[in-house]
Design an enzyme around this catalytic site. Structure first.
Site, PDB file in Angstrom:
ATOM      1  N   GLY A 199       0.828  -1.013  -0.029  1.00 40.60           N
ATOM      2  CA  GLY A 199      -0.074  -0.166   0.075  1.00 40.60           C
ATOM      3  C   GLY A 199       0.848   1.323  -0.038  1.00 40.60           C
ATOM      4  O   GLY A 199       2.040   1.305   0.144  1.00 40.60           O
ATOM      5  N   GLN A 200       0.095   2.530  -0.121  1.00 40.23           N
ATOM      6  CA  GLN A 200       0.893   3.618  -0.137  1.00 40.23           C
ATOM      7  C   GLN A 200       0.128   4.726   0.354  1.00 40.23           C
ATOM      8  O   GLN A 200      -1.237   4.874  -0.027  1.00 40.23           O
ATOM      9  CB  GLN A 200       1.313   3.994  -1.513  1.00 40.23           C
ATOM     10  N   GLY A 201       0.634   5.440   1.263  1.00 38.04           N
ATOM     11  CA  GLY A 201       0.030   6.526   1.828  1.00 38.04           C
ATOM     12  C   GLY A 201       0.547   7.868   2.005  1.00 38.04           C
ATOM     13  O   GLY A 201       1.881   8.178   1.400  1.00 38.04           O
ATOM     14  N   GLY A 202       0.036   8.896   3.020  1.00 36.45           N
ATOM     15  CA  GLY A 202       0.815  10.008   3.208  1.00 36.45           C
ATOM     16  C   GLY A 202       2.063   9.818   3.677  1.00 36.45           C
ATOM     17  O   GLY A 202       2.975  10.774   3.766  1.00 36.45           O
ATOM     18  N   PHE A 203       2.459   8.823   4.263  1.00 38.39           N
ATOM     19  CA  PHE A 203       3.966   8.618   4.775  1.00 38.39           C
ATOM     20  C   PHE A 203       4.740   7.652   4.263  1.00 38.39           C
ATOM     21  O   PHE A 203       5.927   7.616   4.545  1.00 38.39           O
ATOM     22  CB  PHE A 203       3.496   7.971   6.137  1.00 38.39           C
TER      23      PHE A 203
ATOM     24  N   LYS B 108       5.640   4.422   1.266  1.00 37.11           N
ATOM     25  CA  LYS B 108       4.969   3.113   0.902  1.00 37.11           C
ATOM     26  C   LYS B 108       5.390   1.734   1.901  1.00 37.11           C
ATOM     27  O   LYS B 108       6.308   2.033   2.616  1.00 37.11           O
ATOM     28  CB  LYS B 108       5.746   2.397  -0.571  1.00 37.11           C
ATOM     29  N   VAL B 109       4.436   0.759   1.805  1.00 42.35           N
ATOM     30  CA  VAL B 109       4.708  -0.303   2.718  1.00 42.35           C
ATOM     31  C   VAL B 109       4.932  -1.534   1.824  1.00 42.35           C
ATOM     32  O   VAL B 109       4.126  -1.845   0.988  1.00 42.35           O
ATOM     33  CB  VAL B 109       3.514  -0.384   3.622  1.00 42.35           C
TER      34      VAL B 109
ATOM     35  N   ASP C 151      -5.155   9.951  11.071  1.00 38.22           N
ATOM     36  CA  ASP C 151      -5.671   9.792   9.812  1.00 38.22           C
ATOM     37  C   ASP C 151      -6.316   8.357  10.104  1.00 38.22           C
ATOM     38  O   ASP C 151      -5.802   7.289   9.595  1.00 38.22           O
ATOM     39  CB  ASP C 151      -4.231   9.406   8.870  1.00 38.22           C
TER      40      ASP C 151
END
Length: 610
Positions: free
Chosen positions: A294-298, A300-301, A414
């Site tokens: 996944g990918q978010g504001g902080f 990629k995972v 979040d």
């Protein structure tokens, strides 16, 4: 290998596995003790049964491996009984419950406390006899049972306690003979009973006698035992002092140096590990795109597999400025690592280089709630209603812990279905908590920076950039609507049906029209309880009120989801909403301007911002 050898090997393995006590079982044992002691609402308030690790609870101390080693609850006014489940605390060294009103018997299971050195149950109302199982406590040095209602004979098994220094059994109702070896203990007291000791018998009833009584000469071995016991007590006390001191001071730790090719890793809070960059590079196949979870504001995972085949999730932080360097990052990471709760994602470790910051978490095989709601593959089972209810309550408990039991408290900023992960049992695990602070705390030139996802962000946070626990409550309310509807917080496809883009407004409209069935995720195929759906929607709307002061605390949310206090709170909110709508209609009638008028837009704002 013969059958006998195979059986012996199996027994050995089972014995080895049985020697380990999980943090869950320790917390369960202590919670059982709290319940059996009849602790009041004001006693042991921070003994949270949902918390994985009890090492932060009051009157409990642990060793560096998070094993409970001391439980000290003297003079607390307890009136209940002793729970047999305490016997599960295999690493417990000190149990002090003196000066209470505890009744009942001493459980036989106390004989399982293999590392117990000090058992103090003085001045209670205990009855029955001394369990012979206490003779199995080979490390026991202090056994203090004075001032109870204990009766029967003193078990012969106590004679086998070679480490025993002090035995205080005075002021009870014991009778019969005293095992001969117990008179060899450094300090004993059998007075105030009906035992064979005193002036008419070969031995006095206590070592502390006046000059007219028989002398009690201490042997060299006895003196050595006394000195050894004192040294042991000082060692334990000193160790606990430094553990507690370090906990209070917080995060003063040696700065790690990332040595190329380093294999050994330092252990910090709760087995937190420092990983080498190369180790995570190999684990994620050089951070391959095929491993992106996944990918978010902080950032990629990535899914990764460590050298011991442990599956992990590696978060590679982006947008990170670090004028404080490695030490500053480490302090923030350790702050997150001490937040331990069964509904919070556990941090395994981290990695720092001059240009990189990475966090390592356990891999959650059922991914996120958002995935289960909207991205499951054809043929995969849909998240059923009982699981959705459990996810809602588990998430609320995790956020309650962050807001009300962490010091300093942690604000997520979040909260959404994509940040609530599901373990192998589909239990909710809140992830990414503390990362907003972790990233933004380094930005010295920015005082306020909004982080989050549109549709989940509270209006006051969006307009001022200032967050609080009530901004998390708003995001949680939107997440509840995601769970009920299966839809996204913002969905432009709803425009085609002339519905609201924002999920909150869409649900509010259907709720006012009493069309609850139209709100529920169609994938549930009517397999749900409408009353439970209505309750969850009500909680969600209370959490998403315009004013942050009107929103409930997460502890109140937990109680409402458990069925306590929701009806009163909802009725109060309904009255406010009716007043707002009446005011809006009054203004419309007064001015009677067209829909496109700017004044009409101002009037709409009076009904509550989106």
């Amino acid at each position: 290998m013969s059958l006998r050898m195979e059986l012996a090997f199996a027994v050995l393995i089972l014995s080895f596995l049985a020697s380990f006590v999980s943090p869950d079982s320790q917390g369960d044992a202590l919670n059982a003790l709290k319940i059996s002691l009849n602790a009041s609402n004001n006693q042991l308030k921070d003994w949270n049964p949902n918390q994985v690790n009890p090492c932060t609870w009051s009157n409990v101390n642990c060793d560096p491996s998070n094993n409970v080693v001391t439980v000290t609850l003297p003079n607390m006014g307890f009136t209940g009984t002793l729970s047999p489940k305490v016997g599960a605390l295999k690493n417990l060294k000190v149990l002090s419950l003196q000066g209470n009103g505890i009744t009942g018997v001493i459980p036989n299971e106390f004989g399982n406390l293999a590392n117990l050195a000090n058992l103090n149950l003085e001045d209670n109302n205990l009855s029955g006899g001394i369990p012979s199982s206490l003779g199995d406590l080979k490390k026991l040095q202090f056994l203090i049972l004075s001032g109870n209602n204990l009766s029967g004979t003193i078990p012969e098994s106590l004679s086998s306690l070679q480490s025993l220094i002090t035995l205080q059994l005075d002021s009870n109702s014991f009778s019969g003979r005293i095992p001969e070896k117990l008179f060899q203990i450094v300090k004993y007291n059998f007075s105030g009973n009906h035992l064979n000791c005193g002036p008419n018998f070969p031995h006095p009833c206590a070592t502390d006698i006046d000059e007219s009584g028989p002398s009690h000469k201490l042997s060299t071995g006895t003196i050595v035992g006394i000195v050894g016991g004192i040294i042991f007590i000082l060692f334990i006390g000193g160790s606990l002092y430094f553990v507690c001191k370090n906990r209070r001071k917080g995060y003063k730790r040696e700065v790690f140096v990332d040595v190329p090719g380093e294999v050994d890793r330092r252990i910090a809070f709760g087995q937190l590990k420092r990983f080498a960059w190369r180790e995570l590079q190999v684990a994620t196949d050089n951070f391959s795109e095929k491993n992106v979870l996944g990918q978010g504001g902080f950032g990629k995972v990535y899914k990764g597999v460590l050298s011991d085949n442990t599956k992990v999730a590696v978060k590679r932080l982006t947008d990170y400025e670090s004028p404080g360097g490695d030490a500053a990052f480490q302090r923030e990471v350790e702050m997150i690592s001490v937040a331990v709760h069964r509904n919070l994602l556990r941090l395994i470790g981290f990695c720092t280089t001059p240009t990189e910051r990475l966090l390592v978490y356990p891999f959650m095989q059922n991914l996120s709630v958002a995935y289960q709601l909207r991205e499951i593959k054809p043929g995969e089972p849909v998240l059923d209603w009982p699981t959705r209810k459990r996810v809602a309550l588990g998430t609320a408990r995790g956020l309650e812990y962050l807001h009300e039991h962490c010091n300093p408290k942690i604000i997520h900023r979040d909260v959404k279905a994509a940040n609530v992960l599901l373990d192998e049992d589909f239990e909710a695990v809140v992830g990414d908590f503390g990362l907003a602070k972790l990233v933004d705390a380094r930005k010295t030139n920015v005082t306020t920076q909004v982080r989050g996802t549109m549709g989940h962000i509270a209006p006051e946070y969006l307009s001022t950039g200032k967050s609080s626990e009530r901004t998390d409550v708003f995001g949680y309310g939107i997440m509840l609507l995601e769970i009920v509807t299966g839809q996204r917080a913002i969905d432009f496809s709803r425009l085609e049906e002339e519905d609201d883009v924002l999920l909150l407004d869409h649900v509010k409209k259907l709720e006012r029209e009493k069309r609850l069935e139209a709100i529920v995720d169609r994938n549930l195929n009517n397999n749900y309880e409408l009353e439970e759906v209505e309750m969850m929607i009500q909680v969600a709307l209370l959490c998403t009120q315009q004013s942050p002061d009107d929103r409930p605390l997460m502890s109140e949310v937990v109680r409402m989801l458990e069925g306590e206090g929701l009806a009163e709170r909802w009725e109060e909110w309904q009255n406010v909403e009716v007043t707002r709508r009446q005011e809006y209609e009054r203004i419309q009638r007064r001015f009677d301007w067209g829909e496109d008028s700017i004044y009409n837009q101002d009037a709409i704002e009076l009904s509550g911002g989106r």
